[in-house]
Design an enzyme around this catalytic site. Structure first.
Site, PDB file in Angstrom:
ATOM      1  N   SER A 186      25.042  -4.421  -2.139  1.00  0.00           N
ATOM      2  CA  SER A 186      25.600  -5.705  -1.721  1.00  0.00           C
ATOM      3  C   SER A 186      25.541  -5.904  -0.215  1.00  0.00           C
ATOM      4  CB  SER A 186      27.055  -5.810  -2.178  1.00  0.00           C
ATOM      5  OG  SER A 186      27.854  -4.902  -1.444  1.00  0.00           O
TER       6      SER A 186
ATOM      7  N   LYS B 159      34.240 -11.419 -13.141  1.00  0.00           N
ATOM      8  CA  LYS B 159      35.183 -12.317 -12.459  1.00  0.00           C
ATOM      9  C   LYS B 159      36.254 -12.910 -13.381  1.00  0.00           C
ATOM     10  CE  LYS B 159      32.097 -13.705  -8.735  1.00  0.00           C
ATOM     11  NZ  LYS B 159      31.444 -14.802  -8.023  1.00  0.00           N
TER      12      LYS B 159
ATOM     13  N   ASN C 116      37.531 -13.286  -7.474  1.00  0.00           N
ATOM     14  CA  ASN C 116      36.514 -12.448  -6.813  1.00  0.00           C
ATOM     15  C   ASN C 116      37.097 -11.622  -5.672  1.00  0.00           C
ATOM     16  OD1 ASN C 116      36.777 -14.676  -5.008  1.00  0.00           O
ATOM     17  ND2 ASN C 116      34.861 -14.036  -4.062  1.00  0.00           N
TER      18      ASN C 116
ATOM     19  N   ARG D 120      19.179 -25.304 -16.209  1.00  0.00           N
ATOM     20  CA  ARG D 120      18.119 -24.978 -17.175  1.00  0.00           C
ATOM     21  C   ARG D 120      18.675 -24.996 -18.606  1.00  0.00           C
ATOM     22  NH1 ARG D 120      15.666 -19.131 -16.361  1.00  0.00           N
ATOM     23  NH2 ARG D 120      17.851 -18.665 -16.790  1.00  0.00           N
ATOM     24  N   THR D 121      19.816 -24.330 -18.797  1.00  0.00           N
ATOM     25  CA  THR D 121      20.483 -24.352 -20.108  1.00  0.00           C
ATOM     26  C   THR D 121      21.522 -25.471 -20.050  1.00  0.00           C
ATOM     27  OG1 THR D 121      20.262 -21.951 -20.054  1.00  0.00           O
ATOM     28  CG2 THR D 121      21.642 -22.880 -21.806  1.00  0.00           C
TER      29      THR D 121
ATOM     30  N   GLU E 246      23.542 -26.912 -22.026  1.00  0.00           N
ATOM     31  CA  GLU E 246      24.870 -26.741 -22.648  1.00  0.00           C
ATOM     32  C   GLU E 246      25.885 -26.208 -21.639  1.00  0.00           C
ATOM     33  OE1 GLU E 246      22.073 -25.427 -23.918  1.00  0.00           O
ATOM     34  OE2 GLU E 246      21.778 -26.783 -25.627  1.00  0.00           O
TER      35      GLU E 246
ATOM     36  N   TYR F  98      20.851 -15.456  -0.733  1.00  0.00           N
ATOM     37  CA  TYR F  98      21.000 -14.726   0.540  1.00  0.00           C
ATOM     38  C   TYR F  98      19.700 -14.581   1.327  1.00  0.00           C
ATOM     39  CZ  TYR F  98      25.427 -12.951  -1.369  1.00  0.00           C
ATOM     40  OH  TYR F  98      26.678 -12.842  -1.904  1.00  0.00           O
TER      41      TYR F  98
HETATM   42  P1  ATR Z   1      26.230 -16.756 -10.494  1.00  0.00           P
HETATM   43  O1  ATR Z   1      27.570 -16.126 -10.726  1.00  0.00           O
HETATM   44  O2  ATR Z   1      25.565 -16.298  -9.234  1.00  0.00           O
HETATM   45  O3  ATR Z   1      26.282 -18.250 -10.599  1.00  0.00           O
HETATM   46  P2  ATR Z   1      25.102 -16.603 -13.131  1.00  0.00           P
HETATM   47  O4  ATR Z   1      26.440 -16.908 -13.720  1.00  0.00           O
HETATM   48  O5  ATR Z   1      24.273 -15.544 -13.776  1.00  0.00           O
HETATM   49  O6  ATR Z   1      25.258 -16.174 -11.627  1.00  0.00           O
HETATM   50  O7  ATR Z   1      24.264 -17.957 -13.050  1.00  0.00           O
HETATM   51  C1  ATR Z   1      22.941 -18.012 -12.671  1.00  0.00           C
HETATM   52  C2  ATR Z   1      22.464 -19.468 -12.615  1.00  0.00           C
HETATM   53  O8  ATR Z   1      21.087 -19.472 -12.183  1.00  0.00           O
HETATM   54  C3  ATR Z   1      22.471 -20.165 -13.966  1.00  0.00           C
HETATM   55  O9  ATR Z   1      22.743 -21.529 -13.757  1.00  0.00           O
HETATM   56  C4  ATR Z   1      21.023 -19.962 -14.459  1.00  0.00           C
HETATM   57  O10 ATR Z   1      20.573 -20.922 -15.384  1.00  0.00           O
HETATM   58  P3  ATR Z   1      20.854 -20.696 -16.966  1.00  0.00           P
HETATM   59  O11 ATR Z   1      22.265 -21.083 -17.173  1.00  0.00           O
HETATM   60  O12 ATR Z   1      19.890 -21.580 -17.643  1.00  0.00           O
HETATM   61  O13 ATR Z   1      20.587 -19.229 -17.223  1.00  0.00           O
HETATM   62  C5  ATR Z   1      20.279 -20.161 -13.159  1.00  0.00           C
HETATM   63  N1  ATR Z   1      18.933 -19.581 -13.138  1.00  0.00           N
HETATM   64  C6  ATR Z   1      18.583 -18.293 -12.933  1.00  0.00           C
HETATM   65  N2  ATR Z   1      17.239 -18.143 -12.945  1.00  0.00           N
HETATM   66  C7  ATR Z   1      16.714 -19.374 -13.169  1.00  0.00           C
HETATM   67  C8  ATR Z   1      15.371 -19.892 -13.276  1.00  0.00           C
HETATM   68  N3  ATR Z   1      14.301 -19.093 -13.170  1.00  0.00           N
HETATM   69  N4  ATR Z   1      15.213 -21.208 -13.501  1.00  0.00           N
HETATM   70  C9  ATR Z   1      16.288 -22.021 -13.613  1.00  0.00           C
HETATM   71  N5  ATR Z   1      17.573 -21.609 -13.514  1.00  0.00           N
HETATM   72  C10 ATR Z   1      17.789 -20.301 -13.296  1.00  0.00           C
END
Ligand code: ATR
Length: 260
Positions: free
Chosen positions: A14, A64, A84, A141-142, A144, A208
Protein backbone atom coordinates in the site's frame (compact mmCIF):
# COMPACT_ATOMS: atom_id res chain seq x y z
CA UNK A 1 6.18 2.03 19.81
CA UNK A 2 2.69 2.77 18.41
CA UNK A 3 1.46 0.37 15.79
CA UNK A 4 -0.82 1.10 12.86
CA UNK A 5 -1.82 -1.05 9.92
CA UNK A 6 -4.07 -1.76 6.98
CA UNK A 7 -6.39 -4.79 6.91
CA UNK A 8 -6.58 -6.08 3.37
CA UNK A 9 -6.88 -9.04 1.02
CA UNK A 10 -5.23 -9.95 -1.28
CA UNK A 11 -1.77 -8.63 -0.52
CA UNK A 12 -0.93 -5.38 -2.26
CA UNK A 13 1.84 -3.11 -1.10
CA UNK A 14 0.00 0.00 0.00
CA UNK A 15 0.82 3.63 -0.54
CA UNK A 16 -0.14 4.04 3.13
CA UNK A 17 2.61 1.73 4.37
CA UNK A 18 5.19 3.48 2.25
CA UNK A 19 4.30 7.05 3.05
CA UNK A 20 3.17 6.73 6.67
CA UNK A 21 6.44 5.00 7.61
CA UNK A 22 8.48 7.73 5.88
CA UNK A 23 6.37 10.30 7.70
CA UNK A 24 6.85 8.69 11.13
CA UNK A 25 10.60 8.65 10.54
CA UNK A 26 10.78 12.27 9.39
CA UNK A 27 8.66 13.49 12.31
CA UNK A 28 10.43 11.30 14.90
CA UNK A 29 7.13 9.67 15.80
CA UNK A 30 7.84 6.29 17.37
CA UNK A 31 5.40 4.28 15.25
CA UNK A 32 5.20 1.68 12.51
CA UNK A 33 2.59 0.99 9.83
CA UNK A 34 2.06 -2.54 8.45
CA UNK A 35 0.16 -4.07 5.57
CA UNK A 36 -1.92 -6.77 7.27
CA UNK A 37 -3.20 -9.50 4.97
CA UNK A 38 -6.14 -11.57 6.22
CA UNK A 39 -7.69 -14.47 4.40
CA UNK A 40 -11.43 -13.72 4.27
CA UNK A 41 -12.36 -17.07 5.88
CA UNK A 42 -10.24 -16.17 8.90
CA UNK A 43 -11.48 -12.61 9.12
CA UNK A 44 -13.54 -12.84 12.32
CA UNK A 45 -10.76 -14.31 14.47
CA UNK A 46 -7.97 -12.23 12.99
CA UNK A 47 -9.89 -8.96 13.05
CA UNK A 48 -10.49 -9.32 16.79
CA UNK A 49 -6.79 -10.03 17.39
CA UNK A 50 -5.63 -7.05 15.35
CA UNK A 51 -8.16 -4.70 16.93
CA UNK A 52 -6.56 -5.52 20.26
CA UNK A 53 -2.92 -5.37 19.25
CA UNK A 54 -2.92 -2.27 17.01
CA UNK A 55 -3.31 1.35 18.14
CA UNK A 56 -5.07 2.37 14.94
CA UNK A 57 -6.16 0.61 11.76
CA UNK A 58 -7.16 1.25 8.21
CA UNK A 59 -9.45 -1.15 6.42
CA UNK A 60 -9.70 -1.70 2.70
CA UNK A 61 -11.14 -4.11 0.13
CA UNK A 62 -12.89 -6.48 0.92
CA UNK A 63 -13.44 -5.77 4.64
CA UNK A 64 -14.90 -2.25 4.89
CA UNK A 65 -18.38 -3.58 5.68
CA UNK A 66 -17.43 -6.80 7.51
CA UNK A 67 -15.44 -4.88 10.13
CA UNK A 68 -18.50 -2.94 11.31
CA UNK A 69 -19.82 -5.73 13.56
CA UNK A 70 -16.65 -5.54 15.70
CA UNK A 71 -16.58 -1.77 16.35
CA UNK A 72 -18.90 1.22 16.80
CA UNK A 73 -19.23 3.20 13.59
CA UNK A 74 -19.60 6.97 13.94
CA UNK A 75 -22.72 8.39 12.35
CA UNK A 76 -21.42 9.08 8.84
CA UNK A 77 -19.66 5.70 8.62
CA UNK A 78 -22.92 4.06 9.67
CA UNK A 79 -24.80 6.01 7.01
CA UNK A 80 -22.36 4.89 4.32
CA UNK A 81 -22.15 1.41 5.86
CA UNK A 82 -18.37 1.30 5.31
CA UNK A 83 -15.47 1.84 7.70
CA UNK A 84 -11.90 2.43 6.55
CA UNK A 85 -10.32 3.85 9.72
CA UNK A 86 -10.45 2.66 13.33
CA UNK A 87 -9.34 4.19 16.59
CA UNK A 88 -10.24 3.09 20.10
CA UNK A 89 -12.95 0.80 18.81
CA UNK A 90 -14.69 3.53 16.85
CA UNK A 91 -15.09 3.18 13.09
CA UNK A 92 -14.71 6.13 10.73
CA UNK A 93 -14.99 6.68 7.00
CA UNK A 94 -12.17 8.98 5.95
CA UNK A 95 -12.68 8.24 2.24
CA UNK A 96 -15.71 10.50 1.98
CA UNK A 97 -14.17 13.16 4.22
CA UNK A 98 -10.93 13.17 2.21
CA UNK A 99 -12.83 13.40 -1.05
CA UNK A 100 -14.95 16.23 0.37
CA UNK A 101 -11.91 18.15 1.67
CA UNK A 102 -10.09 17.77 -1.63
CA UNK A 103 -12.89 19.70 -3.35
CA UNK A 104 -13.54 22.47 -0.84
CA UNK A 105 -11.68 25.02 -2.97
CA UNK A 106 -13.10 23.80 -6.26
CA UNK A 107 -16.16 25.19 -7.95
CA UNK A 108 -17.74 21.93 -9.13
CA UNK A 109 -19.41 22.40 -12.49
CA UNK A 110 -22.55 20.44 -13.34
CA UNK A 111 -23.50 17.93 -14.62
CA UNK A 112 -21.26 15.52 -12.75
CA UNK A 113 -20.56 12.12 -14.28
CA UNK A 114 -19.28 9.40 -11.95
CA UNK A 115 -18.00 6.08 -13.29
CA UNK A 116 -17.80 3.12 -10.92
CA UNK A 117 -20.12 1.62 -8.34
CA UNK A 118 -17.78 -0.06 -5.84
CA UNK A 119 -16.77 0.96 -2.34
CA UNK A 120 -14.93 4.08 -3.44
CA UNK A 121 -17.98 5.36 -5.34
CA UNK A 122 -20.13 4.96 -2.27
CA UNK A 123 -17.87 7.28 -0.28
CA UNK A 124 -17.62 9.70 -3.20
CA UNK A 125 -21.40 9.93 -3.63
CA UNK A 126 -21.74 10.65 0.08
CA UNK A 127 -19.02 13.31 -0.24
CA UNK A 128 -20.84 14.92 -3.17
CA UNK A 129 -24.05 14.93 -1.15
CA UNK A 130 -22.21 16.66 1.73
CA UNK A 131 -20.86 19.21 -0.76
CA UNK A 132 -24.47 20.07 -1.55
CA UNK A 133 -24.71 18.33 -4.90
CA UNK A 134 -28.30 17.38 -5.68
CA UNK A 135 -27.88 15.29 -8.83
CA UNK A 136 -25.32 13.14 -10.60
CA UNK A 137 -25.07 10.71 -13.48
CA UNK A 138 -23.74 7.27 -12.61
CA UNK A 139 -22.26 4.76 -15.04
CA UNK A 140 -20.98 1.30 -14.18
CA UNK A 141 -19.97 -1.71 -16.27
CA UNK A 142 -22.30 -3.85 -14.14
CA UNK A 143 -25.37 -1.64 -14.28
CA UNK A 144 -27.18 -3.44 -11.41
CA UNK A 145 -24.57 -2.13 -8.99
CA UNK A 146 -25.25 1.42 -10.15
CA UNK A 147 -28.97 0.93 -9.50
CA UNK A 148 -28.15 -0.43 -6.04
CA UNK A 149 -26.24 2.75 -5.20
CA UNK A 150 -29.07 4.86 -6.59
CA UNK A 151 -31.45 3.10 -4.19
CA UNK A 152 -29.00 3.31 -1.31
CA UNK A 153 -28.75 7.12 -1.62
CA UNK A 154 -32.33 7.72 -2.70
CA UNK A 155 -33.18 10.11 0.15
CA UNK A 156 -29.94 12.08 -0.22
CA UNK A 157 -29.10 12.66 -3.86
CA UNK A 158 -30.80 12.14 -7.19
CA UNK A 159 -28.89 9.66 -9.38
CA UNK A 160 -29.47 9.05 -13.07
CA UNK A 161 -28.06 5.69 -14.12
CA UNK A 162 -26.70 5.39 -17.66
CA UNK A 163 -25.24 2.33 -19.34
CA UNK A 164 -21.51 1.84 -19.87
CA UNK A 165 -22.12 1.79 -23.62
CA UNK A 166 -23.41 5.37 -23.37
CA UNK A 167 -20.38 6.61 -21.45
CA UNK A 168 -18.82 8.61 -24.29
CA UNK A 169 -22.13 10.20 -25.20
CA UNK A 170 -22.91 11.24 -21.60
CA UNK A 171 -19.37 12.47 -21.22
CA UNK A 172 -19.77 14.97 -24.05
CA UNK A 173 -22.43 16.86 -22.13
CA UNK A 174 -20.81 16.57 -18.67
CA UNK A 175 -18.65 19.20 -16.98
CA UNK A 176 -17.09 17.10 -14.22
CA UNK A 177 -15.86 13.56 -14.75
CA UNK A 178 -14.98 11.35 -11.78
CA UNK A 179 -13.35 7.97 -12.33
CA UNK A 180 -13.89 5.71 -9.32
CA UNK A 181 -13.06 2.47 -11.15
CA UNK A 182 -9.68 0.80 -11.34
CA UNK A 183 -9.43 1.53 -15.07
CA UNK A 184 -5.89 2.71 -15.72
CA UNK A 185 -4.39 0.85 -12.77
CA UNK A 186 -3.49 -2.28 -14.70
CA UNK A 187 -2.81 -0.85 -18.12
CA UNK A 188 -6.34 -0.75 -19.59
CA UNK A 189 -7.74 2.69 -20.39
CA UNK A 190 -10.89 4.58 -21.34
CA UNK A 191 -9.68 5.58 -24.81
CA UNK A 192 -11.44 8.92 -24.92
CA UNK A 193 -10.56 11.25 -27.76
CA UNK A 194 -9.59 14.83 -26.96
CA UNK A 195 -12.84 15.92 -28.56
CA UNK A 196 -14.89 13.69 -26.26
CA UNK A 197 -13.23 15.35 -23.26
CA UNK A 198 -13.46 18.87 -24.56
CA UNK A 199 -16.58 19.91 -22.61
CA UNK A 200 -15.04 18.97 -19.24
CA UNK A 201 -13.69 21.46 -16.74
CA UNK A 202 -12.51 18.88 -14.17
CA UNK A 203 -11.29 15.30 -14.27
CA UNK A 204 -11.00 13.56 -10.89
CA UNK A 205 -9.29 10.18 -11.30
CA UNK A 206 -8.87 8.20 -8.07
CA UNK A 207 -6.28 5.79 -9.53
CA UNK A 208 -2.90 6.26 -7.75
CA UNK A 209 -0.61 5.80 -10.71
CA UNK A 210 -0.40 8.21 -13.58
CA UNK A 211 -3.09 6.97 -16.01
CA UNK A 212 -3.70 7.71 -19.69
CA UNK A 213 -6.76 9.69 -18.58
CA UNK A 214 -4.65 11.85 -16.26
CA UNK A 215 -2.11 12.51 -19.01
CA UNK A 216 -4.93 13.45 -21.37
CA UNK A 217 -6.37 15.89 -18.82
CA UNK A 218 -3.02 17.63 -18.52
CA UNK A 219 -2.48 17.67 -22.29
CA UNK A 220 -5.91 19.20 -22.89
CA UNK A 221 -5.65 21.82 -20.15
CA UNK A 222 -8.42 20.26 -18.05
CA UNK A 223 -8.04 20.64 -14.29
CA UNK A 224 -6.97 17.32 -12.81
CA UNK A 225 -7.25 15.90 -9.31
CA UNK A 226 -5.44 12.58 -9.21
CA UNK A 227 -5.48 9.50 -7.01
CA UNK A 228 -2.42 10.55 -5.02
CA UNK A 229 -4.20 13.72 -4.02
CA UNK A 230 -7.28 11.71 -3.07
CA UNK A 231 -5.07 9.41 -0.99
CA UNK A 232 -3.37 12.40 0.69
CA UNK A 233 -6.61 13.99 1.84
CA UNK A 234 -7.99 10.78 3.35
CA UNK A 235 -4.59 10.05 4.91
CA UNK A 236 -4.65 13.41 6.71
CA UNK A 237 -7.98 12.45 8.26
CA UNK A 238 -6.56 9.12 9.47
CA UNK A 239 -3.56 10.79 11.12
CA UNK A 240 -5.84 13.33 12.83
CA UNK A 241 -8.06 10.56 14.20
CA UNK A 242 -5.01 8.66 15.50
CA UNK A 243 -3.61 11.85 17.07
CA UNK A 244 -0.32 11.82 15.09
CA UNK A 245 -0.86 14.60 12.55
CA UNK A 246 1.80 17.22 11.85
CA UNK A 247 0.59 19.27 8.89
CA UNK A 248 3.97 20.55 7.72
CA UNK A 249 5.87 17.28 8.12
CA UNK A 250 3.16 15.22 6.48
CA UNK A 251 2.92 17.55 3.50
CA UNK A 252 6.70 17.53 3.20
CA UNK A 253 6.77 13.71 3.27
CA UNK A 254 4.03 13.53 0.67
CA UNK A 255 5.57 15.91 -1.86
CA UNK A 256 9.01 14.32 -1.52
CA UNK A 257 7.74 10.74 -1.87
CA UNK A 258 8.61 8.68 -4.88
CA UNK A 259 5.42 6.92 -5.84
CA UNK A 260 6.03 4.61 -8.72
P1 ATR B 1 -13.25 0.10 -4.88
O1 ATR B 1 -13.48 -0.18 -3.43
O2 ATR B 1 -11.89 0.66 -5.17
O3 ATR B 1 -14.35 0.94 -5.47
P2 ATR B 1 -14.40 -2.25 -6.07
O4 ATR B 1 -15.48 -2.24 -5.05
O5 ATR B 1 -13.78 -3.55 -6.43
O6 ATR B 1 -13.21 -1.32 -5.62
O7 ATR B 1 -14.94 -1.53 -7.39
C1 ATR B 1 -14.24 -1.48 -8.57
C2 ATR B 1 -15.00 -0.65 -9.61
O8 ATR B 1 -14.21 -0.60 -10.82
C3 ATR B 1 -16.33 -1.27 -10.02
O9 ATR B 1 -17.22 -0.22 -10.33
C4 ATR B 1 -15.96 -2.07 -11.29
O10 ATR B 1 -17.02 -2.29 -12.18
P3 ATR B 1 -17.98 -3.58 -11.98
O11 ATR B 1 -18.91 -3.21 -10.89
O12 ATR B 1 -18.64 -3.76 -13.28
O13 ATR B 1 -17.06 -4.72 -11.62
C5 ATR B 1 -14.99 -1.10 -11.93
N1 ATR B 1 -14.07 -1.71 -12.89
C6 ATR B 1 -12.94 -2.41 -12.65
N2 ATR B 1 -12.34 -2.79 -13.80
C7 ATR B 1 -13.12 -2.32 -14.81
C8 ATR B 1 -13.02 -2.37 -16.25
N3 ATR B 1 -12.01 -2.99 -16.87
N4 ATR B 1 -13.99 -1.77 -16.97
C9 ATR B 1 -15.02 -1.14 -16.35
N5 ATR B 1 -15.17 -1.05 -15.01
C10 ATR B 1 -14.23 -1.64 -14.25
Amino acid sequence: MRRFGLLQYPEKESLSKKIFNQYFKLSSINAKYDDIVIEPRKFDTKATEHLESYDGLNVTVPFKEDIIKFISPVEDAREINAVNCIYQNKGYNTDWKGFYNSLLDTDLKLPILLVGAGGASKAIIYGLYKLGIKHLILVNRTIEKAFKLKDFFTTKIDITVESFENLKEVMKSSKTFINATSIGMFGESFNFSSEELSNLSLIYDIVYNSTALQKQALKNGIKLIDGKTFWYYQAVENLKIWGVYDEVKFYETFVNSKFN
